[in-house]
Design an enzyme around this catalytic site. Sequence first.
Site, mmCIF file in Angstrom:
data_model
loop_
_atom_site.group_PDB
_atom_site.id
_atom_site.type_symbol
_atom_site.label_atom_id
_atom_site.label_comp_id
_atom_site.label_asym_id
_atom_site.label_seq_id
_atom_site.Cartn_x
_atom_site.Cartn_y
_atom_site.Cartn_z
ATOM 1 N N LYS A 73 24.825 -19.414 100.899
ATOM 2 C CA LYS A 73 23.685 -19.543 101.809
ATOM 3 C C LYS A 73 22.377 -19.356 101.059
ATOM 4 C CE LYS A 73 22.006 -16.190 104.142
ATOM 5 N NZ LYS A 73 21.718 -15.058 105.051
ATOM 6 N N SER A 74 22.341 -18.356 100.184
ATOM 7 C CA SER A 74 21.101 -18.053 99.469
ATOM 8 C C SER A 74 20.669 -19.227 98.598
ATOM 9 C CB SER A 74 21.289 -16.807 98.600
ATOM 10 O OG SER A 74 21.569 -15.678 99.397
ATOM 11 N N ARG A 115 17.425 -21.947 99.372
ATOM 12 C CA ARG A 115 16.414 -22.091 98.319
ATOM 13 C C ARG A 115 16.322 -23.553 97.861
ATOM 14 N NH1 ARG A 115 17.826 -16.890 98.293
ATOM 15 N NH2 ARG A 115 16.487 -15.302 97.328
ATOM 16 N N SER A 145 13.576 -8.489 98.661
ATOM 17 C CA SER A 145 13.219 -9.380 97.555
ATOM 18 C C SER A 145 12.859 -10.769 98.063
ATOM 19 C CB SER A 145 14.383 -9.477 96.564
ATOM 20 O OG SER A 145 15.514 -10.086 97.162
ATOM 21 N N GLN A 146 13.176 -11.068 99.327
ATOM 22 C CA GLN A 146 12.824 -12.376 99.888
ATOM 23 C C GLN A 146 11.315 -12.581 99.961
ATOM 24 O OE1 GLN A 146 14.883 -12.847 103.621
ATOM 25 N NE2 GLN A 146 16.884 -13.084 102.640
ATOM 26 N N GLU A 206 23.929 -6.493 99.975
ATOM 27 C CA GLU A 206 24.605 -7.257 101.017
ATOM 28 C C GLU A 206 26.127 -7.072 100.984
ATOM 29 O OE1 GLU A 206 24.854 -11.641 98.945
ATOM 30 O OE2 GLU A 206 22.908 -10.890 99.584
#
Length: 423
Positions: A24-25, A29, A169-170, A311
């Site tokens: 997902k990350s 992005r 950190s997002q 996470e």
Amino acid sequence: MQPMWSAPGVSGPLDATVRVPGSKSITNRAYVLAALADGPTVVAEPLDSRDTRLMLGALSALGAAHETVEGGVALRPLAREGTDPVSVALGNAGTVARFTPALAALGRAPVRFDGDEAIRRRPIAPLLRALTELGADIDDDGRGAPPFTVRGHGGLPGGKVELDSSASSQFLSALLLAAPSFDAGLTLRLVGDAPPSEPHIAMTMDLLRRFGAGVERDGREFHVRPAALSCPAYTVEPDLSTAAPFVAAAAVAGGTVRIAGWPENSTQPGDWLRELVTDLGQRAELDGSGLSVTGTGRFPGARLDLHEVGELTPVVAAMLCFADGPSVISGVAHLRGHETDRLAALVTELSGLGGQVEETADGLAITPAPLHGGVFHTYDDHRLVMAAAVLALRVPGVQVENPETVGKTFPGFVDAWTAMLGR
């Protein structure tokens, strides 16, 4: 009444091969950078889940059209000339809430951002403040949270800014991803405590470079030059954090679980799982086909600083409930601001099944104790569904509330979990 899943137990040592979906990350992005590119991009093997669909919906509202193609999604760059007001639905997707406001500032339309009640409680004020200092026009009525409106004026000056990214950190990744489109690029200096999840920062920088951006880091300072982005094709890695419950299953139940397609090198936080299971006396072998984890069903307690891989905390905490001794998880105070307050939720639910789990200032203290069945509430949090599945391997009668919420990252999780157990 919420639906329930009677999570299955294990009947013997495992012997299974599992394929997890795309990260997902990385997917979200890549979608953002594709929207900022000068030409079309095909993102291959992306995750198709609630959060990634919300990202595509947000980018579409902002003017980046997309279509499904064989093996992936084709995106066209943002069309920035529209001036009619639009709305972006955030759901409870942190990446959408944090990565897309800067893109709205590059256009010319007023864009209203809002989502679920949970997203209104998740921190975003430092990011909105930094964007305002970089030239964005944002109206949030002083809340520092959704709903808010970004009024686009055709671009952002960019330049220098300080950012407190200690809560997520997002915030940092959001500014770095958009920075090549700022008139003057970006020079960003971190203030406050270090951001959690250093691997996600490395992931963002890696993707920027793959799309042709010039990004440099000097300790707590980041520099991104203005650039025309381009990446006609990009392939997403499997989601290694989503693989966490399957890795844990081998340690908890014994036997071997193979995760197909595990990359030899990755910036994903989940890659740390190989080190964890090895340190706990299990075996992890990586080859060209993926990762094989062979467990014994026995492992010691541990003291783990999970600041960089927070996470993974729900699944790791569930696994440590079966350790041979006490464990401490530290460095994860920021989990109180995730989909739910994950630390409070884990204490409540693990204790509710008989566990001895206490919340500390920045984590959890876990003392193994006999567990029993019962309802495991998941608080609309996908990682808690995965944690409950790990518990049920050795605890009969675990009823998992609202298993569909795992669709945030792995819509087929329940079927894949059941297949791993040969059910």
